[in-house]
Scaffold this active site. Structure first.
Site, PDB file in Angstrom:
ATOM      1  N   ASP A   1     -15.243 -35.190  91.029  1.00 24.92           N
ATOM      2  CA  ASP A   1     -15.255 -34.803  89.505  1.00 24.92           C
ATOM      3  C   ASP A   1     -16.061 -33.424  89.472  1.00 24.92           C
ATOM      4  OD1 ASP A   1     -15.273 -35.228  86.668  1.00 24.92           O
ATOM      5  OD2 ASP A   1     -17.189 -36.533  86.745  1.00 24.92           O
TER       6      ASP A   1
ATOM      7  N   LYS B   1     -10.408 -34.310  89.737  1.00 22.16           N
ATOM      8  CA  LYS B   1     -10.549 -34.000  88.128  1.00 22.16           C
ATOM      9  C   LYS B   1     -11.105 -32.497  88.384  1.00 22.16           C
ATOM     10  CE  LYS B   1     -12.935 -37.838  86.396  1.00 22.16           C
ATOM     11  NZ  LYS B   1     -13.751 -38.481  85.310  1.00 22.16           N
TER      12      LYS B   1
ATOM     13  N   PHE C   1     -11.954 -40.658  81.999  1.00 25.53           N
ATOM     14  CA  PHE C   1     -12.792 -41.796  82.884  1.00 25.53           C
ATOM     15  C   PHE C   1     -11.752 -42.689  83.216  1.00 25.53           C
ATOM     16  CE2 PHE C   1     -15.653 -44.505  84.737  1.00 25.53           C
ATOM     17  CZ  PHE C   1     -16.627 -43.635  85.456  1.00 25.53           C
ATOM     18  N   VAL C   2     -11.526 -42.670  84.883  1.00 24.34           N
ATOM     19  CA  VAL C   2     -10.256 -43.763  85.236  1.00 24.34           C
ATOM     20  C   VAL C   2     -11.113 -44.867  86.031  1.00 24.34           C
ATOM     21  CG1 VAL C   2      -8.663 -41.747  85.187  1.00 24.34           C
ATOM     22  CG2 VAL C   2     -10.068 -42.100  87.254  1.00 24.34           C
TER      23      VAL C   2
ATOM     24  N   ASP D   1     -14.746 -47.711  89.421  1.00 24.42           N
ATOM     25  CA  ASP D   1     -15.241 -48.710  88.678  1.00 24.42           C
ATOM     26  C   ASP D   1     -15.907 -47.932  87.430  1.00 24.42           C
ATOM     27  OD1 ASP D   1     -17.583 -47.229  89.994  1.00 24.42           O
ATOM     28  OD2 ASP D   1     -18.813 -48.480  88.833  1.00 24.42           O
TER      29      ASP D   1
ATOM     30  N   ARG E   1     -12.878 -52.439  89.513  1.00 23.88           N
ATOM     31  CA  ARG E   1     -12.438 -51.978  90.875  1.00 23.88           C
ATOM     32  C   ARG E   1     -11.210 -52.649  91.441  1.00 23.88           C
ATOM     33  NH1 ARG E   1     -16.565 -48.745  92.875  1.00 23.88           N
ATOM     34  NH2 ARG E   1     -18.650 -49.528  92.356  1.00 23.88           N
TER      35      ARG E   1
END
Ligand code: IMP
Ligand code: MG
Length: 182
Positions: free
Chosen positions: A102, A130, A151-152, A158, A164
């Site tokens: 990220d 990302k 947000f994946v 998680d 998860r």
């Protein structure tokens, strides 16, 4: 499972196809070398389990766990090791397996830390990138998917330790993490 908290972004079939391609590429690139695959706990465990089965050469595995202080959806760069490698990796070819890059701060720390251990080589395989959110100049050598902001969760990733176990990857609806007081 009911997915009313997210929109599916990448299906389990798409993940498996891409993991197969990554494994073939890694097998070709590391042929004849002593490869150690280092999974970064906990997010990478599902990816790691599938990826190593797609690599058709002898290898060893090890794990590290790190944490970075920050809010629940962003990292701060203050990275701390919670679990170090079991092995001495001097002289070995290391491939770090991460769930997602990220800001890049976590990977920057890991690369510096592992490079200082006398490894023969050090590369990075990340399932997701990302790229738009990068704060430091960090690139993966192998990337599963470049994904947009958002947000994946799922397939190891998680939000507050949940989701998860989802077999698919989804973008979490923002109200799930905004109502938690971000
Ligand atoms: P970075 O240090 O900002 O690159 O963040 C890396 C870590 O933050 C990853 O290893 C993940 O644990 C977590 N992370 C970043 N984005 C996401 C996301 O969209 N879903 C789940 N975890 C994420
Ligand atoms: Mg992680």
């Amino acid at each position: 499972m009911d997915y009313d908290f997210m929109d599916v972004l990448i299906t389990r079939e798409q993940i498996q196809a891409r993991v197969g391609e990554l494994g073939a590429q890694i097998s070709a690139d590391y042929s004849g070398r002593d490869l150690t695959v280092v999974g970064i706990l906990k997010g990478s465990v599902l990816f790691m389990a599938d990826l190593i089965r797609a690599i058709s050469m002898p290898l060893t595995i090890d794990f590290m766990a790190v944490t970075s202080y920050g809010s629940s959806t962003t990292s701060s760069g203050n990275v701390r090791i919670l679990k170090d490698l079991d092995m001495n990796v001097a002289g070995r070819h290391l491939l770090i397996v991460e769930d997602i890059i990220d800001s890049g701060l976590t990977m920057q720390y890991l690369l510096r830390n592992l490079a200082a251990r006398g490894v023969a080589s050090l590369r990075v395989c990340t399932l997701f990138d990302k790229a738009e959110r990068r704060l430091v100049d960090i690139h993966a050598d192998y990337t599963g998917f470049v994904i947009p902001n958002g947000f994946v969760v799922g397939y190891g990733l998680d939000y507050n330790q949940l989701y998860r176990n989802l077999p698919d990857i989804g973008i979490l609806h923002p109200e799930i993490y905004t109502k938690a007081g971000e």
